[in-house]
Design a protein around this motif. Structure first.
Motif: not given
Length: 343
Positions: A151, A194, A216
């Motif tokens: 991410h 995203y 993450d």
């Protein structure tokens, strides 16, 4: 006698970037086992963005000098420190205190920067590089042929993670806004937007059996989706709560909830593992071991930079006195790489 003066940035409370103050004083004197570093480069990390909002989970009381890491030259050494360290370029991880022209640290907490590596280049890889290295190799223990999800792959930690993973023969899927996708593809990353895509659905298309690791920094709901995307035997490494940066209330509560989830998931009968990564973990109980590991891992990162395996991504360099502008730029979400401050 040292005639230089100290210049440092003070965070007086929960303020806008323009509320940061410049303070002048005397350069500190090195005590036993300490060195004074003349700072050449420090930087703006996500931690400072949280700290100015009072949202970093273990920040000190206001007022204090921010600055998570730094690179500079040893100006003076204290008793018990080898004189050969004077004049050496070193890096240090300090959590706070780095936004200054001179910083006092324990000599044992410094890591030598290799010849040929510039101060700004090295600065981009201190906290970001050691975080990426340790999560990838000490927590997830990735292997060639695996697939991972990163991410914020265009961020400070995410970009280093992706490069180190590619060197290890690992396929990288990464979330980022669309404007960064072409550059990410050139670096071998499979990008996912995203903002406009269903990230979980898209990752399942790309890795139907699940991914071998997820990194993450978002926290909140994201970490639950990350856990569900893991393949059997996969590893979730959570290392932040970026989604709560602008929230109100307790700064500790998001981390406590995250730790609770990690504990619960690991208690369940399954083949997956979850970690909450903190670069400072273990320092209080085993300081020498922590220092040895930090030195070994950061040396590996600097070596990867020298070999061309990773790149130093500098978004901008600004004088320390323009720290408000630097912080605004880092928080804008429009830049790739790290905003570096030059005292």
């Amino acid at each position: 006698m040292n005639t230089e003066g100290l210049v440092e940035v003070v965070l007086p409370g929960k303020v806008a970037p323009e509320g940061l103050r410049i303070r002048h004083g005397a350069v500190p004197t090195a005590g036993p086992g300490q060195v004074v570093i003349r700072v050449e480069a420090t930087g703006v990390s996500f931690a400072e963005q949280q700290m100015r909002r009072g949202r970093y989970y273990d920040q000190p009381p206001f007022p204090f000098v921010p600055g998570y890491d730094l690179v500079g030259t040893v100006l003076a050494t204290g008793e018990g420190v080898g004189p050969g360290l004077a004049g050496t370029r070193v890096a240090a991880l300090v959590k706070v205190g780095g936004w200054a022209s001179h910083v006092l640290v324990d000599a044992a907490d410094t890591v030598e920067v290799p010849d040929g590596v510039g101060a700004a280049e090295a600065e981009t890889l201190v906290v970001n590089g050691v975080t990426a290295w340790q999560m990838l190799h000490r927590k997830a223990r990735v292997r060639a042929g695996q697939t991972i999800l990163v991410h914020g792959v265009n961020g400070g930690v995410g970009s280093v993670l992706a490069e180190l993973a590619r060197v290890a023969g690992v396929k990288v899927i990464g979330t980022a806004s669309a404007r960064h996708h072409d550059a990410l593809r050139e670096r071998g990353v499979v990008p996912v937007d995203y903002r406009t895509e269903d990230v979980a659905a898209r990752v399942r298309e790309l890795a139907p059996g699940g991914v071998d690791a997820v990194f993450d920094h978002v926290g909140g709901r994201s970490v639950v989706d990350s856990w569900r995307l893991l393949a059997p035997g996969g590893t979730l490494v959570s290392y932040g709560t970026a989604s709560t940066r602008d929230d109100e209330g307790s700064q500790q509560w998001p981390v406590i909830k995250l730790l609770g989830r990690v504990w619960l998931w690991n208690a369940l009968p399954n083949r997956r593992r979850a970690y909450f990564y903190n670069v400072w973990a273990g320092r209080a109980l085993a300081k020498n071991r922590f220092r040895a590991r930090l030195r070994a891992d950061l040396t590996q990162v600097f070596g990867a930079l020298q070999h061309g395996d990773i790149t130093a991504r500098i978004a901008a360099q600004l004088p320390l006195t323009r720290v408000a502008e630097a912080l605004r730029l880092a928080e804008s979400g429009t830049v790739a790489g790290k905003v570096v401050l030059n005292p």
